[in-house]
Scaffold this active site. Structure first.
Site, PDB file in Angstrom:
ATOM      1  N   THR A  39     -55.698  45.217 -66.492  1.00  0.00           N
ATOM      2  CA  THR A  39     -55.822  43.751 -66.507  1.00  0.00           C
ATOM      3  C   THR A  39     -57.175  43.312 -65.953  1.00  0.00           C
ATOM      4  O   THR A  39     -57.556  43.684 -64.849  1.00  0.00           O
ATOM      5  CB  THR A  39     -54.704  43.105 -65.683  1.00  0.00           C
ATOM      6  OG1 THR A  39     -53.448  43.630 -66.112  1.00  0.00           O
ATOM      7  CG2 THR A  39     -54.713  41.594 -65.852  1.00  0.00           C
ATOM      8  N   ASP A  74     -51.868  53.292 -62.191  1.00  0.00           N
ATOM      9  CA  ASP A  74     -52.336  54.297 -63.146  1.00  0.00           C
ATOM     10  C   ASP A  74     -53.795  54.646 -62.855  1.00  0.00           C
ATOM     11  O   ASP A  74     -54.639  53.762 -62.724  1.00  0.00           O
ATOM     12  CB  ASP A  74     -52.206  53.767 -64.584  1.00  0.00           C
ATOM     13  CG  ASP A  74     -52.508  54.832 -65.631  1.00  0.00           C
ATOM     14  OD1 ASP A  74     -52.257  56.014 -65.344  1.00  0.00           O
ATOM     15  OD2 ASP A  74     -52.983  54.465 -66.718  1.00  0.00           O
ATOM     16  N   HIS A  94     -56.135  49.816 -70.837  1.00  0.00           N
ATOM     17  CA  HIS A  94     -54.769  49.551 -71.286  1.00  0.00           C
ATOM     18  C   HIS A  94     -54.785  48.432 -72.324  1.00  0.00           C
ATOM     19  O   HIS A  94     -55.095  47.285 -72.016  1.00  0.00           O
ATOM     20  CB  HIS A  94     -53.881  49.136 -70.108  1.00  0.00           C
ATOM     21  CG  HIS A  94     -53.644  50.234 -69.122  1.00  0.00           C
ATOM     22  ND1 HIS A  94     -53.267  49.995 -67.820  1.00  0.00           N
ATOM     23  CD2 HIS A  94     -53.735  51.586 -69.239  1.00  0.00           C
ATOM     24  CE1 HIS A  94     -53.120  51.142 -67.184  1.00  0.00           C
ATOM     25  NE2 HIS A  94     -53.400  52.125 -68.024  1.00  0.00           N
TER      26      HIS A  94
END
Length: 360
Positions: free
Chosen positions: A180, A301, A205
């Protein structure tokens, strides 16, 4: 014990949408609709007194569009957001822009038959809100947590083991992981790099189909070549390879050179591509010939993978809290001891160039 409800605000200029979506969400005992707004300006005014856990936002609205509103929210106080719009069809620029701005998920409204669609899709809307709340690591009831997929480690793709990196090679590599806020952060970093910069491998991501658009956009802005990675692509100076959405990317060695391997497989840390998978492979096959960088993103992650890279002799950097849209991933990497240095986004390109020159 009373479980904390997920507080939701619905922002849409259509009174019908506000009514139907609010009613669908209100039927879920774990969700509380704390307000609605006909445009983002009204929403921001209401959010001053009570901030929601999740936003459901249209794109096309008066006074401020939904994408601009999302960017403003993410800059001020990152909040999980579900985009619900007829403009955000899969593969469109609007959908890409929404995800790039930080949207957790997208529900595409039809241009006709809106009421029946919203009623039929009520379970999807509820599910999207629940998932969005979990993505920001906010407290959910046990029933919501049980719906989230098991959290696998990088072992599911690449087992840990003794490093097989050459002690010294003529090729080095920079590995970057982000989530993000990462689309903006990557643009800020990559556009400052010279064409002579070391080869770069990146996990951002992002869903399938959007990574190619993202890479194409960056390629038009940067001095280096930026492309969505294909299996077997070589990593070399002046090139950045972005892992394709829906696939894991691993760094491998071919002689003294580095290539990428694109593979399917289960979600790792609930992501595919996973930063941990890329970082573990970089630790294993590049070792001290690599620089690892973890930047803004929710969750953890990449935290363990960055620690593995540092243990293998790589240099490592974590973006600092002040310049991160969401400090989750860098924070976890720092806590684990994976970050050799912590620095602002503005300093990262300089550090990458200094690393390249040192090796040169």
């Amino acid at each position: 014990m009373i479980e904390k409800k997920i507080k939701v605000m619905v922002v849409d200029d259509s009174a019908l949408v506000r009514q139907v979506v609010s009613a669908a969400l209100a039927r879920d005992p774990a969700i509380e609709v704390i307000g609605t707004a006909s445009d983002p300006v009204f929403a921001m005014d209401k959010m001053k007194s009570l901030w929601p856990d999740v936003l459901v936002v249209d794109i096309e609205m008066p006074r401020m569009d939904g994408i601009s509103f999302l960017r403003k929210v993410m800059a001020e106080r990152p909040t999980p957001t579900v985009i619900c719009s007829s403009l955000a069809e899969e593969g469109t620029q609007a959908a890409f822009d929404a995800l790039a701005a930080g949207a957790v998920s997208i529900i595409t409204k039809p241009k006709i038959g809106l009421k029946s669609f919203l009623e039929d899709a009520s379970s999807d809307i509820v599910s999207a809100v629940r998932t969005a709340a979990g993505a920001n690591l906010r407290a959910l009831g046990r029933s919501a947590r049980e719906k989230i997929a098991p959290k696998l480690s990088a072992d599911a793709i690449l087992p840990s083991g003794a490093p097989s990196a050459m002690a010294r090679t003529t090729d080095q590599v920079i590995a970057i992981g982000t989530s993000t806020g990462g689309t903006q952060a990557l643009e800020s970093v990559l556009t400052q790099l010279p064409a002579t910069c070391l080869g770069i491998v990146i996990v951002q991501h992002m869903p399938e189909k959007f990574t190619a658009m993202f890479a194409q956009r960056l390629n038009g802005l940067c001095q280096i070549e930026v492309r969505e990675a294909q299996n077997g692509d070589r990593v070399f100076p002046g090139r950045a390879l972005i892992a394709p959405g829906g696939k894991h990317m691993m760094l491998k060695r071919s002689g003294a050179q580095y290539v990428v391997e694109i593979v399917s497989g289960p979600l790792v840390n609930r992501h595919r591509p996973s930063v941990d998978v890329l970082f573990r492979s970089t630790a294993k096959y590049a070792g001290k010939n690599a620089l690892g960088i973890i930047m803004t993103g929710m969750g953890d992650d990449g935290a363990r993978g960055l620690k593995e890279m540092r243990s293998a002799g790589a240099s490592t950097i974590a973006q600092d809290e002040a310049s991160s849209v969401v400090f989750g991933m860098p924070k976890e990497a720092i806590k684990l001891g994976g970050a050799e240095q912590v620095m602002s986004l503005e300093r990262i390109p300089l550090a990458m160039m200094a690393y390249s020159q040192k090796l040169g």
